[in-house]
Motif scaffolding. Structure first.
Motif, mmCIF file in Angstrom:
data_model
loop_
_atom_site.group_PDB
_atom_site.id
_atom_site.type_symbol
_atom_site.label_atom_id
_atom_site.label_comp_id
_atom_site.label_asym_id
_atom_site.label_seq_id
_atom_site.Cartn_x
_atom_site.Cartn_y
_atom_site.Cartn_z
ATOM 1 N N PHE A 147 7.703 12.392 2.231
ATOM 2 C CA PHE A 147 8.637 12.966 3.200
ATOM 3 C C PHE A 147 10.076 12.558 2.889
ATOM 4 C CE2 PHE A 147 11.097 12.834 7.103
ATOM 5 C CZ PHE A 147 10.850 14.084 7.642
ATOM 6 N N PHE A 148 10.234 11.349 2.326
ATOM 7 C CA PHE A 148 11.573 10.829 2.041
ATOM 8 C C PHE A 148 11.955 10.963 0.569
ATOM 9 C CE2 PHE A 148 10.291 8.512 5.885
ATOM 10 C CZ PHE A 148 11.402 8.721 6.687
ATOM 11 N N ILE A 149 11.333 11.887 -0.136
ATOM 12 C CA ILE A 149 11.552 11.998 -1.576
ATOM 13 C C ILE A 149 13.016 12.319 -1.909
ATOM 14 C CG2 ILE A 149 10.981 14.456 -1.765
ATOM 15 C CD1 ILE A 149 9.860 11.676 -4.194
ATOM 16 N N LYS A 150 13.684 13.093 -1.064
ATOM 17 C CA LYS A 150 15.090 13.405 -1.313
ATOM 18 C C LYS A 150 15.957 12.148 -1.232
ATOM 19 C CE LYS A 150 14.992 18.219 0.281
ATOM 20 N NZ LYS A 150 15.529 19.195 1.269
ATOM 21 N N GLU A 151 15.600 11.260 -0.295
ATOM 22 C CA GLU A 151 16.331 10.002 -0.172
ATOM 23 C C GLU A 151 16.160 9.155 -1.424
ATOM 24 O OE1 GLU A 151 18.377 8.939 2.283
ATOM 25 O OE2 GLU A 151 18.177 10.952 3.091
ATOM 26 N N PHE A 152 14.992 9.224 -2.023
ATOM 27 C CA PHE A 152 14.755 8.463 -3.261
ATOM 28 C C PHE A 152 15.668 8.946 -4.380
ATOM 29 C CE2 PHE A 152 10.044 7.558 -2.151
ATOM 30 C CZ PHE A 152 10.467 6.702 -1.159
ATOM 31 N N PHE A 153 15.719 10.257 -4.531
ATOM 32 C CA PHE A 153 16.536 10.805 -5.613
ATOM 33 C C PHE A 153 18.018 10.507 -5.409
ATOM 34 C CE2 PHE A 153 12.844 13.772 -6.286
ATOM 35 C CZ PHE A 153 12.523 13.291 -7.546
ATOM 36 N N LEU A 170 -1.954 7.953 3.895
ATOM 37 C CA LEU A 170 -0.864 7.765 4.859
ATOM 38 C C LEU A 170 0.414 7.375 4.137
ATOM 39 C CD1 LEU A 170 0.181 7.211 7.856
ATOM 40 C CD2 LEU A 170 -0.471 4.831 7.405
ATOM 41 N N ALA A 171 0.325 6.383 3.257
ATOM 42 C CA ALA A 171 1.503 5.896 2.531
ATOM 43 C C ALA A 171 2.093 6.990 1.643
ATOM 44 C CB ALA A 171 1.128 4.681 1.690
ATOM 45 N N ILE A 172 1.238 7.738 0.980
ATOM 46 C CA ILE A 172 1.709 8.788 0.073
ATOM 47 C C ILE A 172 2.418 9.890 0.851
ATOM 48 C CG2 ILE A 172 0.958 10.643 -1.476
ATOM 49 C CD1 ILE A 172 -1.284 8.699 -2.402
ATOM 50 N N LEU A 181 3.681 17.165 18.615
ATOM 51 C CA LEU A 181 4.192 18.483 19.009
ATOM 52 C C LEU A 181 5.657 18.439 19.429
ATOM 53 C CD1 LEU A 181 1.247 20.040 21.057
ATOM 54 C CD2 LEU A 181 1.928 20.545 18.709
ATOM 55 N N LYS A 182 6.047 17.377 20.139
ATOM 56 C CA LYS A 182 7.387 17.317 20.699
ATOM 57 C C LYS A 182 8.428 16.798 19.718
ATOM 58 C CE LYS A 182 10.046 15.573 24.631
ATOM 59 N NZ LYS A 182 10.031 14.811 25.904
ATOM 60 N N PHE A 183 8.027 15.900 18.813
ATOM 61 C CA PHE A 183 9.018 15.183 18.018
ATOM 62 C C PHE A 183 9.001 15.518 16.528
ATOM 63 C CE2 PHE A 183 8.808 12.621 21.833
ATOM 64 C CZ PHE A 183 10.116 12.215 22.013
ATOM 65 N N TYR A 184 8.190 16.471 16.087
ATOM 66 C CA TYR A 184 8.131 16.729 14.647
ATOM 67 C C TYR A 184 9.457 17.248 14.097
ATOM 68 C CZ TYR A 184 7.686 21.830 15.204
ATOM 69 O OH TYR A 184 7.901 23.160 15.498
ATOM 70 N N LYS A 185 10.292 17.802 14.956
ATOM 71 C CA LYS A 185 11.646 18.200 14.544
ATOM 72 C C LYS A 185 12.721 17.327 15.192
ATOM 73 C CE LYS A 185 10.811 23.120 13.637
ATOM 74 N NZ LYS A 185 11.177 24.514 14.024
ATOM 75 N N LYS A 186 12.433 16.825 16.379
ATOM 76 C CA LYS A 186 13.459 16.155 17.176
ATOM 77 C C LYS A 186 13.701 14.712 16.763
ATOM 78 C CE LYS A 186 14.463 15.040 22.011
ATOM 79 N NZ LYS A 186 13.939 15.088 23.398
ATOM 80 N N ASP A 187 12.636 13.921 16.596
ATOM 81 C CA ASP A 187 12.783 12.486 16.311
ATOM 82 C C ASP A 187 11.635 12.055 15.412
ATOM 83 O OD1 ASP A 187 12.911 9.701 16.320
ATOM 84 O OD2 ASP A 187 13.866 9.670 18.284
ATOM 85 N N LYS A 188 11.911 11.936 14.126
ATOM 86 C CA LYS A 188 10.856 11.686 13.156
ATOM 87 C C LYS A 188 10.192 10.326 13.324
ATOM 88 C CE LYS A 188 11.039 15.556 10.810
ATOM 89 N NZ LYS A 188 12.038 16.260 11.618
ATOM 90 N N PHE A 189 10.890 9.344 13.867
ATOM 91 C CA PHE A 189 10.288 8.017 14.008
ATOM 92 C C PHE A 189 9.022 8.082 14.852
ATOM 93 C CE2 PHE A 189 9.712 4.144 16.529
ATOM 94 C CZ PHE A 189 9.459 3.251 15.502
ATOM 95 N N TYR A 190 9.113 8.681 16.034
ATOM 96 C CA TYR A 190 7.948 8.740 16.915
ATOM 97 C C TYR A 190 6.899 9.708 16.376
ATOM 98 C CZ TYR A 190 10.927 6.037 19.911
ATOM 99 O OH TYR A 190 11.741 5.039 20.390
ATOM 100 N N PHE A 191 7.338 10.691 15.625
ATOM 101 C CA PHE A 191 6.384 11.566 14.950
ATOM 102 C C PHE A 191 5.533 10.769 13.977
ATOM 103 C CE2 PHE A 191 5.368 13.880 11.067
ATOM 104 C CZ PHE A 191 4.590 14.917 11.561
ATOM 105 N N PHE A 192 6.149 9.869 13.201
ATOM 106 C CA PHE A 192 5.397 9.072 12.222
ATOM 107 C C PHE A 192 4.435 8.099 12.909
ATOM 108 C CE2 PHE A 192 9.057 9.900 9.194
ATOM 109 C CZ PHE A 192 8.332 10.793 8.413
ATOM 110 N N VAL A 193 4.862 7.504 14.022
ATOM 111 C CA VAL A 193 3.966 6.615 14.765
ATOM 112 C C VAL A 193 2.749 7.406 15.260
ATOM 113 C CG1 VAL A 193 3.716 5.119 16.788
ATOM 114 C CG2 VAL A 193 5.843 5.077 15.458
#
Length: 426
Positions: A197-203, A190-192, A362-374
């Motif tokens: 997903f945020f690897i671009k933010e890291f760079f 899960l952590a990995i 299904l609904k939030f994988y593009k729209k709102d990533k926060f609820y997708f991650f939950v």
């Protein structure tokens, strides 16, 4: 004087729901403790012994534990710094669990009030208190309440990142997710996945001071795996994963193949595995997994779904094991009621979690990533639970507060109650 009193009243008004949550939590805990004699129980589960041993190894022997990683050992063993006995560790564990149990509801309140009125958010934040399995597990030296608090805090910080765009919220959130695998090793994938997903933010921010949180967690993980290599022979977070899938999932698959009944206790395969050193345990478990997937796959699938079903319908084993030490007349009745409630809560919240997770993925994988991650977290934990069995509701109940969060969001989106603020940024 007047200004000071006014400031105190302002603070009281601002945090009235937080204080009320704490008061309700303690009252509910005291009531359950009274009727179930939770603080009188003396049974120590093998897992609890493992966590105690891991703390002893860290603080008294300065070594690592083969199954239980360093963050849980660090939290558990803090009283050893002050000369505590082993009994003091169990008392400390209770207070840590209660803090995390209360803290989870407060964080849930903070997240929900971001899109709903405070009164509505309070109503949903109270609900996790009535998940009876989590209350009972607070009286055992186990990871569930600590792990839930870690993940809820990580999601709260992630919600703040999506609201504000400030990188330090993201850094701290991901550092907690990474550190959570050193509380519960099963969280590593899960952590990995979330971190990648945020690897671009890291760079983009790798030189930022805020990256110190992530670097700190990565350093702890490095210390854990290097320490395991030096002490036991393998670069690994823990040896518990191989033991789990070998002794539960694949042992059950082997029993199905040979038309035998699976028993968690007196399992010859488990006894053989435990007779080996840890490096050989890992090798044997991996080779057995490969062999069974190749040559016994239908029974592996059957065993997996049988485990899922068992984890879905079971009650809390800790309630089942409670003993009437005070010989009260009402004890048996309330024990039976609470056990049945944990069984039906498991079924209700697991089903609710699965349906809501499916909907939000299904609904939030593009729209709102926060609820997708939950939603992804809920799905991840429930699917992962299929590798083990015989644990009652322990696997699934860590998802229940997050199912409540998604339920609040779902009802909000369907206009069951009015919003009080803007939704998270997309």
């Amino acid at each position: 004087m007047y200004t000071k009193k006014t400031n105190n009243l302002t603070l009281l008004k601002k945090y009235r729901y937080h204080l009320l949550l704490i008061m309700v939590g303690f009252c509910w805990l005291a009531m359950l403790n009274f009727i179930l004699q939770l603080d009188q129980q003396t049974l120590i589960y093998p897992d609890c012994d493992n966590y105690l041993e891991s703390a002893q190894k860290m603080y008294l022997k300065f070594t690592g534990h083969y199954y239980r990683p360093m963050v849980m050992a660090f939290i558990t063993g803090i009283p050893y710094l002050f000369g505590s006995s082993d009994a003091g560790i169990f008392q400390w564990s209770l207070w840590v669990n209660i803090f995390c149990w209360l803290g989870t509801s407060i964080l849930l309140f903070e997240i929900i009030k971001g899109f709903a009125k405070e009164k509505v958010a309070f109503g949903f934040a109270v609900l996790p208190y009535f998940i009876l399995g989590n209350v009972v597990l607070s009286f055992h030296l186990l990871t569930e309440n600590i792990f839930v608090f870690f993940i809820m805090l990580a999601f709260y910080l992630l919600s703040q990142y999506y609201k504000t765009g400030k990188f330090w919220y993201l850094s701290l959130s991901l550092s907690l997710l990474l550190a959570s695998m050193l509380v519960k090793p099963g969280a590593k994938f899960l952590a990995i996945i979330v971190t990648l997903f945020f690897i671009k933010e890291f760079f983009r921010n790798y030189k930022s001071k805020s990256m110190i949180f992530i670097y700190g967690s990565l350093l702890m993980i490095a210390i854990q795996v290097v320490g395991m290599k030096a002490q036991y022979g393998d670069f690994t977070i823990s040896y518990i994963d191989g033991v789990t899938y070998h002794n539960y999932l694949f042992s059950k698959a082997e029993c199905l193949k040979n038309d035998k009944e699976y028993h968690q206790i007196n399992n010859p395969r488990a006894e053989y595995l435990f007779s080996l050193d840890f490096t050989d345990q890992k090798k044997v478990a991996l080779e057995d997994a490969k062999e069974q997937v190749q040559n016994n796959f239908p029974n592996v699938v059957k065993a997996y779904f049988d485990n899922l079903l068992e984890n879905f319908k079971s009650g809390n084993a800790s309630v089942y094991d409670i003993v009437n030490h005070k010989q009260t007349s009402y004890f048996s009745f309330w024990k039976s009621v609470v056990f049945d409630v944990t069984k039906w809560q498991n079924r209700l919240f697991t089903m609710l979690g699965v349906l809501l997770a499916f909907y939000f993925i299904l609904k939030f994988y593009k729209k709102d990533k926060f609820y997708f991650f939950v939603a992804f977290f809920i799905g991840y934990i429930i699917l992962l639970s299929g590798i083990s069995s015989g644990q009652g509701d322990r696997f699934h109940l860590v998802t229940f507060p997050f199912a409540i969060l998604l339920l609040a969001k779902f009802l909000s989106d369907t206009n069951w109650f009015k919003l009080s603020s803007e939704p998270l940024q997309k």
